[in-house]
Design a protein around this motif. Structure first.
Motif, short mmCIF file in Angstrom:
data_model
loop_
_atom_site.label_atom_id
_atom_site.label_comp_id
_atom_site.label_asym_id
_atom_site.label_seq_id
_atom_site.Cartn_x
_atom_site.Cartn_y
_atom_site.Cartn_z
N LEU A 21 0.73 -1.40 0.03
CA LEU A 21 -0.13 0.02 0.03
C LEU A 21 0.89 1.32 0.10
O LEU A 21 1.81 1.19 0.43
CB LEU A 21 -0.69 -0.05 1.17
N ALA A 22 0.43 2.15 -0.65
CA ALA A 22 1.31 3.54 -0.58
C ALA A 22 1.22 4.20 0.51
O ALA A 22 0.32 4.04 1.47
CB ALA A 22 0.37 4.71 -1.74
N VAL A 50 11.91 1.15 4.26
CA VAL A 50 11.19 1.03 2.83
C VAL A 50 10.00 1.46 2.99
O VAL A 50 9.05 0.89 3.43
CB VAL A 50 11.55 -0.33 2.16
N THR A 51 9.59 2.67 1.98
CA THR A 51 8.32 2.92 2.11
C THR A 51 7.74 3.14 0.55
O THR A 51 8.43 3.57 -0.54
CB THR A 51 8.24 4.59 2.60
N ARG A 52 6.87 2.60 0.43
CA ARG A 52 5.86 2.56 -1.13
C ARG A 52 5.35 4.19 -1.04
O ARG A 52 4.39 4.35 -0.49
CB ARG A 52 4.91 1.42 -1.04
N LEU A 53 5.69 4.90 -2.20
CA LEU A 53 5.37 6.06 -2.30
C LEU A 53 4.05 6.07 -3.19
O LEU A 53 3.80 5.17 -3.80
CB LEU A 53 6.42 7.09 -2.79
N LYS A 54 3.32 7.28 -3.50
CA LYS A 54 2.27 7.43 -4.49
C LYS A 54 3.06 7.47 -5.68
O LYS A 54 4.17 7.73 -5.94
CB LYS A 54 1.62 8.61 -4.10
N PRO A 55 2.27 7.00 -6.88
CA PRO A 55 3.06 7.14 -8.35
C PRO A 55 3.65 8.40 -8.44
O PRO A 55 3.07 9.51 -8.07
CB PRO A 55 1.94 6.77 -9.14
N GLY A 56 4.69 8.41 -9.28
CA GLY A 56 5.50 9.59 -9.73
C GLY A 56 4.69 10.60 -10.62
O GLY A 56 3.53 9.96 -11.23
N THR A 57 5.13 11.51 -11.28
CA THR A 57 4.30 12.35 -12.15
C THR A 57 3.90 11.75 -13.31
O THR A 57 2.99 12.02 -14.14
CB THR A 57 5.28 13.68 -12.58
N GLU A 58 4.58 10.77 -13.82
CA GLU A 58 4.54 9.92 -14.96
C GLU A 58 3.72 8.63 -14.80
O GLU A 58 3.94 7.73 -15.55
CB GLU A 58 5.54 9.94 -16.16
N GLY A 59 3.32 8.52 -13.47
CA GLY A 59 2.54 7.31 -13.08
C GLY A 59 3.79 5.90 -12.87
O GLY A 59 3.32 4.86 -12.31
#
Length: 318
Positions: A21-22, A50-59
């Motif tokens: 999960l983000a 380690v952290t799952r981030l939200k998607p980047g600017t291009e997904g």
């Protein structure tokens, strides 16, 4: 429902899909041993978050890696000036943000610009704590590296944690739960080999405490070049991954590598989850069979009563 005393059998396409999960963070302990059992044996130990981030600017799929605490070499803090200098300069890379491909394999360092901006404050601290020609030369080399994003990518292609943890595990394994890939690890970087031809085998059921098992067995694949036929490199790789039954993230990895060209080099990498205080590593193994995107086509749960073991005994399945 606690599944730590259940066995799950699964079939179908046998695909693994990461459900991390983000904004969820997990802490891991990392132990890297070089030439275990030899006179020149050394070990490096540290912790990462380690952290799952939200998607980047291009997904892009993004993960952030933070060093937690100090790095220990042979159970002590680095004492040589060169080692302490390298450790101090290396702090500029963290937090490190990387992109991974659709299968979870490391792609690129995402925050090169931020790393370069951090350098000025790190550099000031280095100049305050160290002095001499060694420092000046080291700073010059670091600035050349940081001003070249391609050099940063190459640097992390030699990072044992990145190259072991972020492998393309999340894919279809087929009816027989086996597939094959070619993996290149830092032990063989710079040599004339394509990498390790690796058989990846997904277990047909969860293990005694409910984790998914993934086994890797590989051998060195030399380049097809006549110049190297007479003295072809040899080497083996064995990897044992335990994955969370619900989120599919790594619980632990134990990987052994050797490479002989002609002197044999050995590396062992151990990565294990560090549970939050007061929790078991499998405290959230509860499996919801209605989860959307569950990467199995049918699940059968069979009661299996086992006694509760200690943390390490259960994690290492002793």
């Amino acid at each position: 429902m606690d599944i730590s005393n259940k066995t799950i059998y699964y079939s179908g396409v046998n695909a693994l899909r990461l459900e991390w999960l983000a904004e969820q963070s997990v802490k891991y302990g990392v132990l890297i041993t070089f030439n275990e059992g030899e006179e020149n044996s050394n070990e490096v130990k540290y912790e990462v978050q380690v952290t799952r981030l939200k998607p980047g600017t291009e997904g892009q799929a993004l993960f952030q890696i933070d060093r937690v605490g100090d790095v220990f070499v042979n159970e002590i803090l680095p004492d040589l000036v060169a080692d302490r200098l390298a450790y101090a300069a290396g702090k500029v890379f963290y937090p490190l943000v990387i992109t991974v491909d659709q299968n979870g394999g490391f792609q690129t360092v995402y925050n090169c610009t931020e790393i370069l901006k951090r350098w000025q404050s790190v550099k000031i601290k280095i100049l305050n704590d160290f002095e001499g020609t060694l420092v000046e030369n080291y700073i010059e080399r670091m600035e050349k590296l940081l001003n070249n994003p391609d050099s940063i990518q190459v640097a992390f292609s030699n990072d044992w944690f990145i190259q072991t943890f972020f492998k393309p595990l999340y894919k279809e394994y087929g009816q027989h739960r086996t597939t094959e890939s070619i993996y290149k690890f830092p032990i063989a970087n710079g040599f004339n080999v394509e990498g390790y031809i690796t058989e990846e085998k997904l277990s047909g059921k969860t293990n005694s405490f409910g984790a998914i098992e993934l086994l890797h067995n590989g051998i060195i694949k030399p380049l097809e070049d006549d110049l190297y036929i007479a003295n072809r490199a040899t080497g083996n790789y064995e990897g044992y991954y335990l994955l969370h039954p619900k989120y599919r993230r790594v619980i632990s990895v134990v990987s052994d590598f050797n490479y002989g060209a002609p002197v044999v080099s050995k590396v062992k990498v151990k990565i294990t989850v560090i549970p939050k205080s007061g929790e078991e590593f499998d405290q959230d193994f509860e499996l919801d069979t209605n989860v959307k995107g569950l990467p199995v086509t049918e699940i059968v749960m069979i009661d299996r009563q086992t006694s509760r073991k200690g943390f390490w005994d259960r994690l290492l399945n002793k």
